[in-house]
Design a protein around this motif. Sequence first.
Motif, PDB file in Angstrom:
ATOM      1  N   ARG A 179       0.832  -1.203   0.000  1.00  0.00           N
ATOM      2  CA  ARG A 179       0.000   0.000   0.000  1.00  0.00           C
ATOM      3  C   ARG A 179       0.869   1.258   0.000  1.00  0.00           C
ATOM      4  O   ARG A 179       0.514   2.269  -0.607  1.00  0.00           O
ATOM      5  CB  ARG A 179      -0.925   0.011   1.216  1.00  0.00           C
ATOM      6  CG  ARG A 179      -2.122  -0.904   1.096  1.00  0.00           C
ATOM      7  CD  ARG A 179      -3.175  -0.565   2.132  1.00  0.00           C
ATOM      8  NE  ARG A 179      -2.654  -0.671   3.484  1.00  0.00           N
ATOM      9  CZ  ARG A 179      -2.742  -1.763   4.229  1.00  0.00           C
ATOM     10  NH1 ARG A 179      -3.298  -2.851   3.734  1.00  0.00           N
ATOM     11  NH2 ARG A 179      -2.255  -1.795   5.445  1.00  0.00           N
ATOM     12  N   ALA A 180       2.005   1.202   0.715  1.00  0.00           N
ATOM     13  CA  ALA A 180       2.874   2.374   0.821  1.00  0.00           C
ATOM     14  C   ALA A 180       3.783   2.529  -0.387  1.00  0.00           C
ATOM     15  O   ALA A 180       4.427   3.572  -0.556  1.00  0.00           O
ATOM     16  CB  ALA A 180       3.723   2.271   2.093  1.00  0.00           C
ATOM     17  N   GLY A 181       3.872   1.500  -1.232  1.00  0.00           N
ATOM     18  CA  GLY A 181       4.755   1.568  -2.391  1.00  0.00           C
ATOM     19  C   GLY A 181       6.222   1.535  -2.028  1.00  0.00           C
ATOM     20  O   GLY A 181       7.057   2.097  -2.736  1.00  0.00           O
ATOM     21  N   VAL A 182       6.546   0.837  -0.918  1.00  0.00           N
ATOM     22  CA  VAL A 182       7.930   0.750  -0.454  1.00  0.00           C
ATOM     23  C   VAL A 182       8.476  -0.634  -0.783  1.00  0.00           C
ATOM     24  O   VAL A 182       7.863  -1.649  -0.435  1.00  0.00           O
ATOM     25  CB  VAL A 182       8.019   1.007   1.064  1.00  0.00           C
ATOM     26  CG1 VAL A 182       9.449   0.850   1.545  1.00  0.00           C
ATOM     27  CG2 VAL A 182       7.484   2.392   1.399  1.00  0.00           C
ATOM     28  N   GLU A 188      10.898  -1.996  10.268  1.00  0.00           N
ATOM     29  CA  GLU A 188      11.600  -0.726  10.441  1.00  0.00           C
ATOM     30  C   GLU A 188      11.952  -0.116   9.082  1.00  0.00           C
ATOM     31  O   GLU A 188      11.901   1.111   8.912  1.00  0.00           O
ATOM     32  CB  GLU A 188      12.861  -0.947  11.273  1.00  0.00           C
ATOM     33  CG  GLU A 188      12.577  -1.306  12.727  1.00  0.00           C
ATOM     34  CD  GLU A 188      13.837  -1.637  13.510  1.00  0.00           C
ATOM     35  OE1 GLU A 188      14.921  -1.682  12.879  1.00  0.00           O
ATOM     36  OE2 GLU A 188      13.736  -1.853  14.725  1.00  0.00           O
ATOM     37  N   ALA A 189      12.292  -0.974   8.117  1.00  0.00           N
ATOM     38  CA  ALA A 189      12.603  -0.476   6.779  1.00  0.00           C
ATOM     39  C   ALA A 189      11.373   0.124   6.107  1.00  0.00           C
ATOM     40  O   ALA A 189      11.466   1.140   5.408  1.00  0.00           O
ATOM     41  CB  ALA A 189      13.180  -1.614   5.923  1.00  0.00           C
ATOM     42  N   VAL A 190      10.227  -0.488   6.316  1.00  0.00           N
ATOM     43  CA  VAL A 190       8.983   0.075   5.764  1.00  0.00           C
ATOM     44  C   VAL A 190       8.708   1.438   6.389  1.00  0.00           C
ATOM     45  O   VAL A 190       8.373   2.407   5.694  1.00  0.00           O
ATOM     46  CB  VAL A 190       7.790  -0.878   6.005  1.00  0.00           C
ATOM     47  CG1 VAL A 190       6.476  -0.196   5.652  1.00  0.00           C
ATOM     48  CG2 VAL A 190       7.953  -2.144   5.182  1.00  0.00           C
ATOM     49  N   ALA A 191       8.849   1.536   7.716  1.00  0.00           N
ATOM     50  CA  ALA A 191       8.624   2.811   8.401  1.00  0.00           C
ATOM     51  C   ALA A 191       9.602   3.869   7.916  1.00  0.00           C
ATOM     52  O   ALA A 191       9.218   5.027   7.682  1.00  0.00           O
ATOM     53  CB  ALA A 191       8.744   2.621   9.911  1.00  0.00           C
TER      54      ALA A 191
END
Length: 430
Positions: A94-97, A131-134
């Motif tokens: 959803r975040a495109g990460v 943590e990487a997503v954040a």
Amino acid sequence: MSSGGIVVMPAGAVLSAGAAVVLTAAAAAALTVWAANQAAEAALRGLGNLGESLERTAEAQAAAAIAALRWPRVAAEVVELNARLRLLTERASRAGVAVAIPEPLVLAGRTEQEAATWAARAAPLLRAAAEAVAAGCAATESERLAAGLPESIRSAPGTAAALSRLQQTLRDRHRTAAPAPAPARPAAPAPDLDGILRTLDEDATEQERLTVLRTAALAGGAAPAEARAYVRQLRSRVAELNGRAERRRLAATLVTALEEPVVVRTPPPGPYGGTAARLRAVIGGQADLTEELLTEASGALRWAETVIRAAYVRETVSACLAEQGYTVDAGDPAELRLSHADWHGEHSAAVWVDTAGTVHGRLEREEDVDGDEAAGRDRERCDTFTADLAVLAGRLDAEVVVDPRHTPQRRARTAPVTVPVQRPKAREVR
């Protein structure tokens, strides 16, 4: 005596006995459903979490029973980690990460040690990926956070630094916090915004993180009286969002069990036809796990357990009969067809599992043969087949029930065999 039923012991005991080395597909599915059932029951009863439920179970058992629960414990940990990996994958998408997220573990074909080793390695990898997503969302999150604040707070000196600190607190909330330095002089007590933020669930979505950050920023920039109201609101929102995250995690656990291949291949009863889709909507954030849906999902899991249990028993029966010298044809999902070299093509046997998990067997003629000699072979082979069923029952620690009145009849080629117990149709096999 030529037909019989094997009343299989409770599923938990079967799993402990049958899944001790390498998990077959059916045994792995059974453990997955078991873990999901434990989580659902804990939620319905208002217990703390699956871990607490398992601890209470273990404390109530003798040492031998605790050892038997080892596989289910490992499986429960794997199922929970798989659910959290699924939630994180949804968040990243959803975040495109783009983040390296460990693949969920398929339990089939695994030993207990392999599963435990994977779980030990996956937990820190999951934390690092989260943590990487954040971190990947930090810049966008900062822009959205500032844009949602009143101009009076957004333009105030020090706001940018305060927002950055709040974001950092949220990202680091599960690490060991360093003690705050003692103030140089007494100061009025400030709201512990950092402490509240640190209680936010690890599986909170980016939108939920933004919600609590905005409330914390409002509390930090408001006058004391107004700030206290914002602090109360922050505590309430964190508690609410933690509940939603926990329900999403539970939904991910439940749907995993309903997505087991053997369950997917079996059309569910009407009430559960859309249960998996509704749970996936919860995982995706389009819905919440209501009490009604949880009750429905619990019923679907009970149905799935009967499907899995029958598949596990059928798998075990097939392997055991092959060891006893039978040639097993498992191509028909409704039954196992057996032949034996000593029967010289004159007889065959059918073995099937009913919806209660009971195994039934029946010897049948391949051709019509009359005479005392043929009748003698009928009796001899019936007795041998019944004895072999008894051996099978011993392997499953089960009771065998035989029908002494049965005489082998010619096998029906186009219709199901008539038996005293109602056989399920192929699509209803559990």
